[in-house]
Design a protein around this motif. Structure first.
Motif, PDB file in Angstrom:
ATOM      1  N   ALA A 151       0.831  -1.208   0.000  1.00  0.00           N
ATOM      2  CA  ALA A 151       0.000   0.000   0.000  1.00  0.00           C
ATOM      3  C   ALA A 151       0.863   1.255   0.000  1.00  0.00           C
ATOM      4  O   ALA A 151       0.574   2.230  -0.719  1.00  0.00           O
ATOM      5  N   LEU A 152       1.927   1.251   0.771  1.00  0.00           N
ATOM      6  CA  LEU A 152       2.825   2.409   0.785  1.00  0.00           C
ATOM      7  C   LEU A 152       3.530   2.572  -0.560  1.00  0.00           C
ATOM      8  O   LEU A 152       3.716   3.703  -1.046  1.00  0.00           O
ATOM      9  N   LYS A 153       3.895   1.456  -1.178  1.00  0.00           N
ATOM     10  CA  LYS A 153       4.584   1.531  -2.469  1.00  0.00           C
ATOM     11  C   LYS A 153       3.674   2.100  -3.543  1.00  0.00           C
ATOM     12  O   LYS A 153       4.144   2.752  -4.486  1.00  0.00           O
ATOM     13  N   PHE A 154       2.359   1.858  -3.436  1.00  0.00           N
ATOM     14  CA  PHE A 154       1.432   2.410  -4.423  1.00  0.00           C
ATOM     15  C   PHE A 154       1.533   3.924  -4.466  1.00  0.00           C
ATOM     16  O   PHE A 154       1.455   4.530  -5.553  1.00  0.00           O
ATOM     17  N   ALA A 189      -7.086  -0.198  -6.898  1.00  0.00           N
ATOM     18  CA  ALA A 189      -5.878  -0.488  -6.131  1.00  0.00           C
ATOM     19  C   ALA A 189      -5.533   0.671  -5.205  1.00  0.00           C
ATOM     20  O   ALA A 189      -5.075   0.467  -4.078  1.00  0.00           O
ATOM     21  N   GLY A 190      -5.760   1.894  -5.682  1.00  0.00           N
ATOM     22  CA  GLY A 190      -5.481   3.059  -4.837  1.00  0.00           C
ATOM     23  C   GLY A 190      -6.413   3.142  -3.643  1.00  0.00           C
ATOM     24  O   GLY A 190      -5.992   3.473  -2.530  1.00  0.00           O
ATOM     25  N   ILE A 191      -7.692   2.836  -3.867  1.00  0.00           N
ATOM     26  CA  ILE A 191      -8.657   2.867  -2.759  1.00  0.00           C
ATOM     27  C   ILE A 191      -8.316   1.791  -1.727  1.00  0.00           C
ATOM     28  O   ILE A 191      -8.353   2.039  -0.510  1.00  0.00           O
ATOM     29  N   SER A 192      -7.968   0.595  -2.194  1.00  0.00           N
ATOM     30  CA  SER A 192      -7.583  -0.468  -1.267  1.00  0.00           C
ATOM     31  C   SER A 192      -6.322  -0.092  -0.495  1.00  0.00           C
ATOM     32  O   SER A 192      -6.228  -0.327   0.723  1.00  0.00           O
ATOM     33  N   SER A 193      -5.345   0.473  -1.186  1.00  0.00           N
ATOM     34  CA  SER A 193      -4.096   0.874  -0.521  1.00  0.00           C
ATOM     35  C   SER A 193      -4.362   1.941   0.530  1.00  0.00           C
ATOM     36  O   SER A 193      -3.789   1.918   1.628  1.00  0.00           O
ATOM     37  N   ILE A 239     -15.197  -1.241  -1.823  1.00  0.00           N
ATOM     38  CA  ILE A 239     -15.167  -0.575  -3.136  1.00  0.00           C
ATOM     39  C   ILE A 239     -13.903  -0.942  -3.902  1.00  0.00           C
ATOM     40  O   ILE A 239     -13.943  -1.219  -5.106  1.00  0.00           O
ATOM     41  N   GLY A 240     -12.762  -0.951  -3.198  1.00  0.00           N
ATOM     42  CA  GLY A 240     -11.518  -1.314  -3.858  1.00  0.00           C
ATOM     43  C   GLY A 240     -11.538  -2.745  -4.371  1.00  0.00           C
ATOM     44  O   GLY A 240     -11.057  -3.034  -5.473  1.00  0.00           O
ATOM     45  N   GLY A 241     -12.128  -3.667  -3.594  1.00  0.00           N
ATOM     46  CA  GLY A 241     -12.235  -5.048  -4.042  1.00  0.00           C
ATOM     47  C   GLY A 241     -13.174  -5.208  -5.220  1.00  0.00           C
ATOM     48  O   GLY A 241     -12.979  -6.079  -6.066  1.00  0.00           O
ATOM     49  N   MET A 242     -14.192  -4.364  -5.302  1.00  0.00           N
ATOM     50  CA  MET A 242     -15.116  -4.429  -6.424  1.00  0.00           C
ATOM     51  C   MET A 242     -14.461  -3.920  -7.710  1.00  0.00           C
ATOM     52  O   MET A 242     -14.611  -4.513  -8.785  1.00  0.00           O
ATOM     53  N   LEU A 243     -13.730  -2.809  -7.616  1.00  0.00           N
ATOM     54  CA  LEU A 243     -13.066  -2.245  -8.796  1.00  0.00           C
ATOM     55  C   LEU A 243     -11.844  -3.048  -9.203  1.00  0.00           C
ATOM     56  O   LEU A 243     -11.539  -3.163 -10.397  1.00  0.00           O
ATOM     57  N   ASN A 244     -11.146  -3.612  -8.214  1.00  0.00           N
ATOM     58  CA  ASN A 244      -9.899  -4.327  -8.486  1.00  0.00           C
ATOM     59  C   ASN A 244      -9.961  -5.704  -7.837  1.00  0.00           C
ATOM     60  O   ASN A 244      -9.292  -5.959  -6.838  1.00  0.00           O
TER      61      ASN A 244
END
Length: 371
Positions: A143-146, A165-169, A225-230
């Motif tokens: 998450a930090l690397k994103f 991926a950004g929302i999950s991170s 939301i992050g899991g749904m998009l990614n």
């Protein structure tokens, strides 16, 4: 009737696990309120065991000691996985504790829950810490690397949606803030610590629980939301779960080297395949002709059955229509995600409404008494 109730609970657990867990745990907490109050130390020890079984191998591996985990032990492994994912214990318990402050303690069931609020606060700490121990070290670096090195993250990570991926991170980083807020609140739930702090300081610190509830809602929504998009970190777009599972099984079975790790077995399989192929070629023509004859017989039989069903109705065992239960209802994964997000909005939205209404009533009552 009992089977119908069990099927209903299993269906609700599959479609709306958070709501189901909150309802079941609320019922159990009310039912066991006296026992939890009287034997709180026993509950602490028993419910701390899954945390210890997760923490010990994890810390051992960090120290360079290879140690097998306990997550494959029947029944115990399921409890440990629920502890890690927070869905069955940690999150529902936090919701129950949160809701107590918005309800009238004069209601008998609410009064029973309020009598063990301190004990429930301590109990919920074990699944929360278990979840944090695993997720912080597994998900936080990526998450930090994103955000710090986005190009490298996208180059080395399977991503379907960069926004997802950004929302999950972001949700994983927000989890660190939640942990920093939760630990002081959890530690001060113990009676000895609370006495040393004093009532005034303790109440000031407990106001941070509202910040915790707000971040908990944002954290859970961002994960959904992050899991749904990614979905599945982008892996779903590359290959199906069945292919992925087969590939993983093959790698584990051959020490991670695939077929090349066992050349002798590979030659034996090739020879067996050739011999089987030569034997089957001689029988293929005979089999084809037999299949044609069987196919014609089956088709004629199906035609007769179709005519019978049109005249006599659907064929069933004993002349009765087959009963359909909740297990026959199919709900897509996408629909389950929407149900989960709706559950979060319903739970936290209703809490906010009830809490603000109670605050207004308390304020009006104070004004009356002061006058």
């Amino acid at each position: 009737m009992v089977k119908l109730l069990i099927d209903l609970l299993d269906f609700l657990r599959t479609c709306a696990p958070l709501l189901t867990s909150v309802a079941v745990l609320t019922f159990l907490c009310i039912l066991l309120a006296k026992s939890i109050k009287k034997h709180s130390t026993i509950y602490y020890i028993v419910l701390a065991i899954p945390f210890a079984l997760v923490a010990i191998p994890f810390v051992a591996r960090m120290c360079g000691i290879e140690m097998a985990g306990f997550n494959r032990v029947p029944f115990l492994g399921e409890i440990m996985r629920d502890y890690i994912h927070m869905g069955t214990f940690g999150h529902p318990l936090l919701i129950i504790i949160m809701y107590m402050g918005a309800l009238n303690p004069k209601i008998p069931s609410v009064g029973k829950l309020m009598s063990i609020r301190k004990e429930l606060s301590i109990i919920c700490g074990f699944p929360v810490l278990t979840h944090s121990l695993i997720r912080v070290f597994n998900n936080l670096p990526g998450a930090l690397k994103f955000f710090t090195d986005n190009e490298e993250y996208l180059a080395n990570t399977k991503v379907v949606s960069e926004a997802g991926a950004g929302i999950s991170s972001f949700s994983y980083i927000l989890g660190i803030l939640m942990l920093l807020i939760f630990i002081p609140l959890w530690v001060t739930s113990f009676g000895a610590v609370r006495k040393r702090m004093g009532g005034v300081k303790w109440k000031k610190l407990q106001r941070w629980s509202y910040v915790l509830y707000a971040t908990l809602f944002i954290h859970a929504m961002c994960i959904a939301i992050g899991g749904m998009l990614n979905p599945r970190g982008g892996g779903a777009s590359k290959q199906t779960p069945a292919v992925e599972a087969t590939a993983t099984t093959g790698e584990h079975a051959h020490g991670g080297h695939g077929e090349s790790a066992m050349p002798v077995a590979g030659l034996q399989r090739e020879q067996e395949h050739k011999s089987a192929k030569s034997e089957s070629e001689g029988q293929r023509e005979h089999t084809e002709s037999a299949r044609k004859g069987q196919g014609e017989a089956v088709n004629s039989e199906r035609g007769r059955q179709g005519q019978t069903q049109q005249t006599a109705g659907p064929a069933t065992s004993g002349g009765r229509m087959p009963s359909k239960g909740f297990a026959d209802i199919e709900v897509s994964a996408q629909a389950k995600r929407y149900i989960h997000m709706f559950s979060l909005v319903l739970i936290f939205g209703s809490y906010l409404f009830l809490r603000l209404r109670k605050a207004r009533k308390d304020a009006a009552r104070k004004n009356k008494t002061s006058v």
